[in-house]
Scaffold this motif. Structure first.
Motif, PDB file in Angstrom:
ATOM      1  N   ALA A  78       0.824  -1.204   0.000  1.00  0.00           N
ATOM      2  CA  ALA A  78       0.000   0.000   0.000  1.00  0.00           C
ATOM      3  C   ALA A  78       0.860   1.257   0.000  1.00  0.00           C
ATOM      4  CB  ALA A  78      -0.924  -0.003   1.215  1.00  0.00           C
ATOM      5  N   LEU A  79       1.911   1.256   0.818  1.00  0.00           N
ATOM      6  CA  LEU A  79       2.798   2.416   0.885  1.00  0.00           C
ATOM      7  C   LEU A  79       3.605   2.560  -0.401  1.00  0.00           C
ATOM      8  CD1 LEU A  79       4.017   2.027   4.569  1.00  0.00           C
ATOM      9  CD2 LEU A  79       2.547   3.838   3.685  1.00  0.00           C
ATOM     10  N   SER A  80       3.984   1.446  -0.999  1.00  0.00           N
ATOM     11  CA  SER A  80       4.744   1.498  -2.246  1.00  0.00           C
ATOM     12  C   SER A  80       3.952   2.201  -3.352  1.00  0.00           C
ATOM     13  CB  SER A  80       5.118   0.084  -2.702  1.00  0.00           C
ATOM     14  OG  SER A  80       6.008  -0.524  -1.780  1.00  0.00           O
ATOM     15  N   GLN A  81       2.647   1.977  -3.364  1.00  0.00           N
ATOM     16  CA  GLN A  81       1.801   2.600  -4.375  1.00  0.00           C
ATOM     17  C   GLN A  81       1.669   4.109  -4.171  1.00  0.00           C
ATOM     18  OE1 GLN A  81      -1.961   0.489  -4.600  1.00  0.00           O
ATOM     19  NE2 GLN A  81      -0.928  -1.496  -4.476  1.00  0.00           N
ATOM     20  N   GLN A  82       2.073   4.594  -2.998  1.00  0.00           N
ATOM     21  CA  GLN A  82       1.960   6.017  -2.694  1.00  0.00           C
ATOM     22  C   GLN A  82       3.279   6.769  -2.887  1.00  0.00           C
ATOM     23  OE1 GLN A  82       0.468   5.964   1.326  1.00  0.00           O
ATOM     24  NE2 GLN A  82      -1.630   5.537   0.688  1.00  0.00           N
ATOM     25  N   THR A  83       4.310   6.080  -3.362  1.00  0.00           N
ATOM     26  CA  THR A  83       5.600   6.738  -3.565  1.00  0.00           C
ATOM     27  C   THR A  83       5.920   6.799  -5.050  1.00  0.00           C
ATOM     28  OG1 THR A  83       6.903   4.692  -3.441  1.00  0.00           O
ATOM     29  CG2 THR A  83       6.449   5.833  -1.368  1.00  0.00           C
ATOM     30  N   ALA A  84       6.607   7.866  -5.436  1.00  0.00           N
ATOM     31  CA  ALA A  84       6.968   8.045  -6.840  1.00  0.00           C
ATOM     32  C   ALA A  84       7.878   6.923  -7.333  1.00  0.00           C
ATOM     33  CB  ALA A  84       7.647   9.398  -7.037  1.00  0.00           C
ATOM     34  N   LEU A  85       8.732   6.403  -6.462  1.00  0.00           N
ATOM     35  CA  LEU A  85       9.676   5.360  -6.857  1.00  0.00           C
ATOM     36  C   LEU A  85       9.102   3.961  -6.672  1.00  0.00           C
ATOM     37  CD1 LEU A  85      13.079   6.844  -5.588  1.00  0.00           C
ATOM     38  CD2 LEU A  85      12.076   6.906  -7.886  1.00  0.00           C
ATOM     39  N   GLY A  86       7.878   3.848  -6.184  1.00  0.00           N
ATOM     40  CA  GLY A  86       7.167   2.582  -6.174  1.00  0.00           C
ATOM     41  C   GLY A  86       7.606   1.563  -5.157  1.00  0.00           C
ATOM     42  N   ARG A  87       8.170   1.992  -4.045  1.00  0.00           N
ATOM     43  CA  ARG A  87       8.574   1.051  -2.999  1.00  0.00           C
ATOM     44  C   ARG A  87       8.820   1.818  -1.709  1.00  0.00           C
ATOM     45  NH1 ARG A  87      14.036   1.483  -2.020  1.00  0.00           N
ATOM     46  NH2 ARG A  87      15.321   2.430  -3.664  1.00  0.00           N
ATOM     47  N   VAL A  88       8.941   1.086  -0.607  1.00  0.00           N
ATOM     48  CA  VAL A  88       9.368   1.717   0.640  1.00  0.00           C
ATOM     49  C   VAL A  88      10.895   1.743   0.658  1.00  0.00           C
ATOM     50  CG1 VAL A  88       7.312   0.939   1.870  1.00  0.00           C
ATOM     51  CG2 VAL A  88       9.392  -0.445   1.957  1.00  0.00           C
ATOM     52  N   GLY A  89      11.448   2.602   1.495  1.00  0.00           N
ATOM     53  CA  GLY A  89      12.897   2.761   1.538  1.00  0.00           C
ATOM     54  C   GLY A  89      13.588   1.718   2.396  1.00  0.00           C
ATOM     55  N   ASP A  90      14.888   1.627   2.231  1.00  0.00           N
ATOM     56  CA  ASP A  90      15.740   0.809   3.091  1.00  0.00           C
ATOM     57  C   ASP A  90      16.484   1.729   4.053  1.00  0.00           C
ATOM     58  OD1 ASP A  90      15.131  -1.648   1.833  1.00  0.00           O
ATOM     59  OD2 ASP A  90      16.543  -1.197   0.226  1.00  0.00           O
ATOM     60  N   PRO A  91      16.770   1.263   5.272  1.00  0.00           N
ATOM     61  CA  PRO A  91      17.467   2.129   6.237  1.00  0.00           C
ATOM     62  C   PRO A  91      18.812   2.632   5.722  1.00  0.00           C
ATOM     63  CG  PRO A  91      17.326  -0.153   7.022  1.00  0.00           C
ATOM     64  CD  PRO A  91      16.413  -0.040   5.860  1.00  0.00           C
ATOM     65  N   GLU A  92      19.481   1.830   4.905  1.00  0.00           N
ATOM     66  CA  GLU A  92      20.776   2.258   4.368  1.00  0.00           C
ATOM     67  C   GLU A  92      20.634   3.483   3.468  1.00  0.00           C
ATOM     68  OE1 GLU A  92      20.909  -1.731   5.866  1.00  0.00           O
ATOM     69  OE2 GLU A  92      19.622  -0.863   4.311  1.00  0.00           O
ATOM     70  N   GLU A  93      19.485   3.629   2.815  1.00  0.00           N
ATOM     71  CA  GLU A  93      19.271   4.783   1.949  1.00  0.00           C
ATOM     72  C   GLU A  93      19.096   6.067   2.769  1.00  0.00           C
ATOM     73  OE1 GLU A  93      17.175   2.856  -1.956  1.00  0.00           O
ATOM     74  OE2 GLU A  93      16.016   2.835  -0.109  1.00  0.00           O
ATOM     75  N   ILE A  94      18.460   5.958   3.911  1.00  0.00           N
ATOM     76  CA  ILE A  94      18.344   7.112   4.797  1.00  0.00           C
ATOM     77  C   ILE A  94      19.712   7.437   5.387  1.00  0.00           C
ATOM     78  CG2 ILE A  94      17.128   8.097   6.754  1.00  0.00           C
ATOM     79  CD1 ILE A  94      15.365   7.271   4.333  1.00  0.00           C
ATOM     80  N   ALA A  95      20.457   6.401   5.754  1.00  0.00           N
ATOM     81  CA  ALA A  95      21.804   6.612   6.295  1.00  0.00           C
ATOM     82  C   ALA A  95      22.699   7.318   5.285  1.00  0.00           C
ATOM     83  CB  ALA A  95      22.420   5.270   6.701  1.00  0.00           C
ATOM     84  N   ASP A  96      22.604   6.929   4.023  1.00  0.00           N
ATOM     85  CA  ASP A  96      23.405   7.585   2.982  1.00  0.00           C
ATOM     86  C   ASP A  96      23.029   9.059   2.856  1.00  0.00           C
ATOM     87  OD1 ASP A  96      24.761   5.257   2.437  1.00  0.00           O
ATOM     88  OD2 ASP A  96      23.562   4.736   0.677  1.00  0.00           O
ATOM     89  N   ALA A  97      21.742   9.363   3.002  1.00  0.00           N
ATOM     90  CA  ALA A  97      21.303  10.762   2.937  1.00  0.00           C
ATOM     91  C   ALA A  97      21.858  11.564   4.110  1.00  0.00           C
ATOM     92  CB  ALA A  97      19.782  10.825   2.912  1.00  0.00           C
ATOM     93  N   ILE A  98      21.917  10.948   5.277  1.00  0.00           N
ATOM     94  CA  ILE A  98      22.493  11.620   6.443  1.00  0.00           C
ATOM     95  C   ILE A  98      23.977  11.895   6.220  1.00  0.00           C
ATOM     96  CG2 ILE A  98      23.115  11.290   8.873  1.00  0.00           C
ATOM     97  CD1 ILE A  98      20.429   9.799   9.201  1.00  0.00           C
ATOM     98  N   VAL A  99      24.685  10.901   5.700  1.00  0.00           N
ATOM     99  CA  VAL A  99      26.120  11.085   5.409  1.00  0.00           C
ATOM    100  C   VAL A  99      26.315  12.214   4.410  1.00  0.00           C
ATOM    101  CG1 VAL A  99      28.139  10.008   4.366  1.00  0.00           C
ATOM    102  CG2 VAL A  99      26.756   8.716   5.997  1.00  0.00           C
ATOM    103  N   ALA A 100      25.460  12.278   3.399  1.00  0.00           N
ATOM    104  CA  ALA A 100      25.560  13.356   2.410  1.00  0.00           C
ATOM    105  C   ALA A 100      25.310  14.711   3.055  1.00  0.00           C
ATOM    106  CB  ALA A 100      24.573  13.118   1.273  1.00  0.00           C
ATOM    107  N   LEU A 101      24.365  14.768   3.983  1.00  0.00           N
ATOM    108  CA  LEU A 101      23.987  16.032   4.586  1.00  0.00           C
ATOM    109  C   LEU A 101      25.088  16.605   5.475  1.00  0.00           C
ATOM    110  CD1 LEU A 101      21.730  18.081   4.741  1.00  0.00           C
ATOM    111  CD2 LEU A 101      20.647  16.696   6.516  1.00  0.00           C
ATOM    112  N   ILE A 102      25.916  15.749   6.057  1.00  0.00           N
ATOM    113  CA  ILE A 102      27.002  16.249   6.920  1.00  0.00           C
ATOM    114  C   ILE A 102      28.314  16.394   6.147  1.00  0.00           C
ATOM    115  CG2 ILE A 102      25.956  15.388   9.040  1.00  0.00           C
ATOM    116  CD1 ILE A 102      28.958  13.539   7.763  1.00  0.00           C
TER     117      ILE A 102
END
Length: 248
Positions: free
Chosen positions: A204-228
């Motif tokens: 259900a959540l995948s259908q609500q995202t532009a990329l068609g899936r839920v995220g993985d924790p590693e993808e959020i971690a990579d975004a944090i690394v990029a932000l710092i």
């Protein structure tokens, strides 16, 4: 010079992924949680990184002061250091309920951990943040869009983002960058692991995202690394959403 990062709530989920990702970038990691993070430290060290564990309950003001003292003692002993360069305020709680089932304790606990905790911890560590330090507060895409039974949690994350902007302005003259990152639906053990383990919810959540899936924790971690990173050194007071285009 090798930088030092403190990650709260590093025992599982996004905090664990962030701690490991930072360790992979040659950043020394203090992995903290109220439950213990020995296994996270071992994983970072097994990959060639450096890390230490710290017990810290951000929901308890007395524990924040005790944690500050323990942190300073640990980094001095381990790395002959007196300051940290990165603070990831990740520890959080999600108590979800419809209006009729919300209790005063639910509200107080949610705001104590999700809002007061990051505020008091940042305050306690301010004298020990290195010049040009980076602070990232972990928010949620629910601060932008709405779902049933999330009112208190969403309100706490919106408050965290407002606090982030205000403190970015206040701490900017000291060269400290402060931003919030807002993950969307992510497959972790948060909220009982629903987004990780409930296939129907994931679909259900995948259908609500532009990329068609839920995220993985590693993808959020990579975004944090990029932000710092130095590449985003001119970014402060911002809310960066990492949600795969959820409910756009």
């Amino acid at each position: 010079m090798t930088r030092i990062a403190l990650v709260t709530g590093a025992n599982r989920g996004l905090g664990r992924a962030a701690a490991i990702a930072l360790g992979q970038k040659n950043i020394r990691v203090v992995a903290s949680s109220r439950e213990g993070t020995t296994d996270v430290v071992e994983e970072i060290e097994a990959a060639g990184g450096e890390a230490i564990a710290l017990r810290l309950d951000v929901g308890d003001p007395a524990m924040i002061e005790a944690g500050r003292a323990a942190l300073l003692a640990a980094i001095e002993r381990q790395w002959d250091a007196a300051s940290i360069d990165i603070l990831i305020n990740n520890a959080g709680v999600g108590l979800f309920a419809p209006l009729g089932a919300i209790t005063a304790d639910d509200f107080d606990t949610t705001f104590a951990i999700n809002v007061r905790g990051p505020l008091l911890l940042t305050q306690a560590l301010l004298p020990h943040l290195a010049e040009g330090a980076r602070v990232v507060n972990v928010s949620s895409s629910l601060s932008r869009h709405s779902s049933p039974a999330t009112s208190v949690y969403a309100a706490s994350k919106k408050a965290l983002e407002a606090m982030t902007r205000s403190l970015a302005l206040e701490l900017g003259p000291q060269g400290i960058r402060m931003n919030s990152i807002a993950p969307g639906p992510t497959a972790t053990d948060f909220n009982g692991g629903a987004m990780r383990d409930d296939e129907g919810m994931r679909d259900a959540l995948s259908q609500q995202t532009a990329l068609g899936r839920v995220g993985d924790p590693e993808e959020i971690a990579d975004a944090i690394v990029a932000l710092i990173s130095e590449e985003l050194r001119w970014v402060t007071g911002e809310r960066i959403e990492a949600s795969g285009g959820a409910l756009m």
